[in-house]
Design an enzyme around this catalytic site. Structure first.
Site, PDB file in Angstrom:
ATOM      1  N   LYS A   9     -28.264  79.689 -13.795  1.00  0.00           N
ATOM      2  CA  LYS A   9     -28.759  80.804 -14.603  1.00  0.00           C
ATOM      3  C   LYS A   9     -30.024  80.391 -15.364  1.00  0.00           C
ATOM      4  O   LYS A   9     -30.361  79.208 -15.433  1.00  0.00           O
ATOM      5  CB  LYS A   9     -27.645  81.262 -15.559  1.00  0.00           C
ATOM      6  CG  LYS A   9     -26.374  81.739 -14.832  1.00  0.00           C
ATOM      7  CD  LYS A   9     -25.336  82.290 -15.818  1.00  0.00           C
ATOM      8  CE  LYS A   9     -24.034  82.627 -15.096  1.00  0.00           C
ATOM      9  NZ  LYS A   9     -23.058  83.288 -16.008  1.00  0.00           N
ATOM     10  N   TYR A  49     -23.463  91.801 -10.678  1.00  0.00           N
ATOM     11  CA  TYR A  49     -22.425  91.976 -11.699  1.00  0.00           C
ATOM     12  C   TYR A  49     -21.840  93.387 -11.671  1.00  0.00           C
ATOM     13  O   TYR A  49     -21.531  93.949 -12.721  1.00  0.00           O
ATOM     14  CB  TYR A  49     -22.990  91.632 -13.077  1.00  0.00           C
ATOM     15  CG  TYR A  49     -23.155  90.139 -13.324  1.00  0.00           C
ATOM     16  CD1 TYR A  49     -22.065  89.276 -13.237  1.00  0.00           C
ATOM     17  CD2 TYR A  49     -24.401  89.590 -13.659  1.00  0.00           C
ATOM     18  CE1 TYR A  49     -22.195  87.907 -13.459  1.00  0.00           C
ATOM     19  CE2 TYR A  49     -24.543  88.221 -13.889  1.00  0.00           C
ATOM     20  CZ  TYR A  49     -23.436  87.386 -13.796  1.00  0.00           C
ATOM     21  OH  TYR A  49     -23.576  86.039 -14.032  1.00  0.00           O
ATOM     22  N   ARG A  85     -15.274  76.704  -9.140  1.00  0.00           N
ATOM     23  CA  ARG A  85     -14.834  77.392 -10.353  1.00  0.00           C
ATOM     24  C   ARG A  85     -14.221  76.408 -11.343  1.00  0.00           C
ATOM     25  O   ARG A  85     -14.462  76.485 -12.544  1.00  0.00           O
ATOM     26  CB  ARG A  85     -13.816  78.477 -10.003  1.00  0.00           C
ATOM     27  CG  ARG A  85     -14.383  79.669  -9.270  1.00  0.00           C
ATOM     28  CD  ARG A  85     -15.160  80.607 -10.147  1.00  0.00           C
ATOM     29  NE  ARG A  85     -14.328  81.359 -11.072  1.00  0.00           N
ATOM     30  CZ  ARG A  85     -14.773  82.377 -11.819  1.00  0.00           C
ATOM     31  NH1 ARG A  85     -16.050  82.740 -11.747  1.00  0.00           N
ATOM     32  NH2 ARG A  85     -13.979  82.990 -12.639  1.00  0.00           N
ATOM     33  N   THR A  91     -15.120  80.609 -18.929  1.00  0.00           N
ATOM     34  CA  THR A  91     -16.360  81.379 -19.111  1.00  0.00           C
ATOM     35  C   THR A  91     -17.088  80.985 -20.397  1.00  0.00           C
ATOM     36  O   THR A  91     -18.312  80.763 -20.384  1.00  0.00           O
ATOM     37  CB  THR A  91     -16.025  82.887 -19.145  1.00  0.00           C
ATOM     38  OG1 THR A  91     -15.361  83.232 -17.929  1.00  0.00           O
ATOM     39  CG2 THR A  91     -17.284  83.727 -19.298  1.00  0.00           C
ATOM     40  N   ARG A 102     -19.564  73.747 -17.995  1.00  0.00           N
ATOM     41  CA  ARG A 102     -19.727  74.576 -19.195  1.00  0.00           C
ATOM     42  C   ARG A 102     -19.198  73.845 -20.423  1.00  0.00           C
ATOM     43  O   ARG A 102     -19.789  73.923 -21.509  1.00  0.00           O
ATOM     44  CB  ARG A 102     -19.008  75.914 -18.983  1.00  0.00           C
ATOM     45  CG  ARG A 102     -19.711  76.804 -17.945  1.00  0.00           C
ATOM     46  CD  ARG A 102     -18.810  77.932 -17.496  1.00  0.00           C
ATOM     47  NE  ARG A 102     -19.506  78.912 -16.653  1.00  0.00           N
ATOM     48  CZ  ARG A 102     -18.904  79.944 -16.070  1.00  0.00           C
ATOM     49  NH1 ARG A 102     -17.594  80.136 -16.234  1.00  0.00           N
ATOM     50  NH2 ARG A 102     -19.593  80.792 -15.326  1.00  0.00           N
ATOM     51  N   ASN A 112     -23.826  80.305 -20.140  1.00  0.00           N
ATOM     52  CA  ASN A 112     -22.897  79.281 -19.650  1.00  0.00           C
ATOM     53  C   ASN A 112     -23.400  78.618 -18.376  1.00  0.00           C
ATOM     54  O   ASN A 112     -22.624  78.104 -17.584  1.00  0.00           O
ATOM     55  CB  ASN A 112     -21.498  79.878 -19.498  1.00  0.00           C
ATOM     56  CG  ASN A 112     -21.496  81.092 -18.582  1.00  0.00           C
ATOM     57  OD1 ASN A 112     -22.490  81.357 -17.910  1.00  0.00           O
ATOM     58  ND2 ASN A 112     -20.394  81.809 -18.531  1.00  0.00           N
ATOM     59  N   HIS A 115     -23.157  80.229 -12.461  1.00  0.00           N
ATOM     60  CA  HIS A 115     -22.208  81.186 -11.889  1.00  0.00           C
ATOM     61  C   HIS A 115     -21.617  80.607 -10.615  1.00  0.00           C
ATOM     62  O   HIS A 115     -22.319  79.947  -9.850  1.00  0.00           O
ATOM     63  CB  HIS A 115     -22.941  82.498 -11.544  1.00  0.00           C
ATOM     64  CG  HIS A 115     -22.151  83.403 -10.650  1.00  0.00           C
ATOM     65  ND1 HIS A 115     -21.211  84.290 -11.129  1.00  0.00           N
ATOM     66  CD2 HIS A 115     -22.121  83.521  -9.289  1.00  0.00           C
ATOM     67  CE1 HIS A 115     -20.660  84.922 -10.111  1.00  0.00           C
ATOM     68  NE2 HIS A 115     -21.193  84.482  -8.986  1.00  0.00           N
ATOM     69  N   GLU A 126     -21.693  87.940  -2.369  1.00  0.00           N
ATOM     70  CA  GLU A 126     -22.794  87.392  -3.167  1.00  0.00           C
ATOM     71  C   GLU A 126     -23.787  86.623  -2.296  1.00  0.00           C
ATOM     72  O   GLU A 126     -24.999  86.726  -2.495  1.00  0.00           O
ATOM     73  CB  GLU A 126     -22.232  86.513  -4.294  1.00  0.00           C
ATOM     74  CG  GLU A 126     -21.483  87.349  -5.329  1.00  0.00           C
ATOM     75  CD  GLU A 126     -20.612  86.532  -6.287  1.00  0.00           C
ATOM     76  OE1 GLU A 126     -20.654  85.278  -6.241  1.00  0.00           O
ATOM     77  OE2 GLU A 126     -19.880  87.161  -7.084  1.00  0.00           O
TER      78      GLU A 126
END
Ligand code: CDP
Ligand code: MG
Length: 152
Positions: A9, A49, A85, A91, A102, A112, A115, A126
């Site tokens: 990000k 999103y 993940r 999150t 994170r 954070n 993604h 995606e």
């Protein structure tokens, strides 16, 4: 073997943490098979999103995710969706466990850093938003025989 989608990000790019984040995924044994830098448009943000567009905090998220360049990537590996993940952590960076990306680098719910797709279905959707089929380069790293047993 699974493919999953990763997005570094704008905070990750601005804070010069791209290298450290990519190094963690590489060290784990995930293969980067596609990567590109881009600036996300509001249209793309709404597609990415889609599940959050109606939320009260979506406009803030859109402002953040379109606010600077990002790096989109596809990684391949055993159980890659879950592994990525878990490497990201919760999150909210303030709640993410130490040792996760994170947990180690973020003090924010919004900012954070990275993604990762939350399911195989999300991953396929995606990946298709950011890459054409021919932009994903599958290959067999020569080190694979030292990363896991042949029957794993
Ligand atoms: O990214 P993850 O799947 O862990 O979280 P999410 O609940 O699907 O939310 C997507 C992204 O929206 C998060 O990663 C945050 O960057 C952002 N977010 C936010 O800005 N404010 C919230 N209250 C929740 C999430
Ligand atoms: Mg999510």
């Amino acid at each position: 073997m699974q493919r999953t989608f990763i997005l570094l990000k704008p905070d990750c790019v601005q804070r010069r943490l791209m290298g450290q984040v990519i190094a963690r995924f590489e060290a784990k044994g995930l293969n980067f098979v596609a990567m590109r830098m881009l600036q996300i448009t509001p249209e793309l943000a709404k597609k990415h999103y889609a599940e959050h567009v109606e939320k009260g905090w979506y406009p803030m998220l859109e402002g953040f995710i379109t606010g600077g360049p990002v790096v989109a990537a596809v990684v391949e590996g055993l159980d890659a969706v879950r592994v990525v993940r878990e490497m990201l952590g919760a999150t909210n960076g303030l709640q993410a466990a130490p040792g996760t990306i994170r947990g180690d680098y973020s003090s924010s719910q919004q900012m954070n850093l990275v993604h990762g797709s939350d399911s195989l279905e999300s991953a396929a959707r995606e990946i298709a938003l950011y890459f054409a089929d021919e932009q994903v380069c599958s290959y067999e790293p020569t080190i694979t025989k030292w990363m896991h047993a042949a029957n794993e």
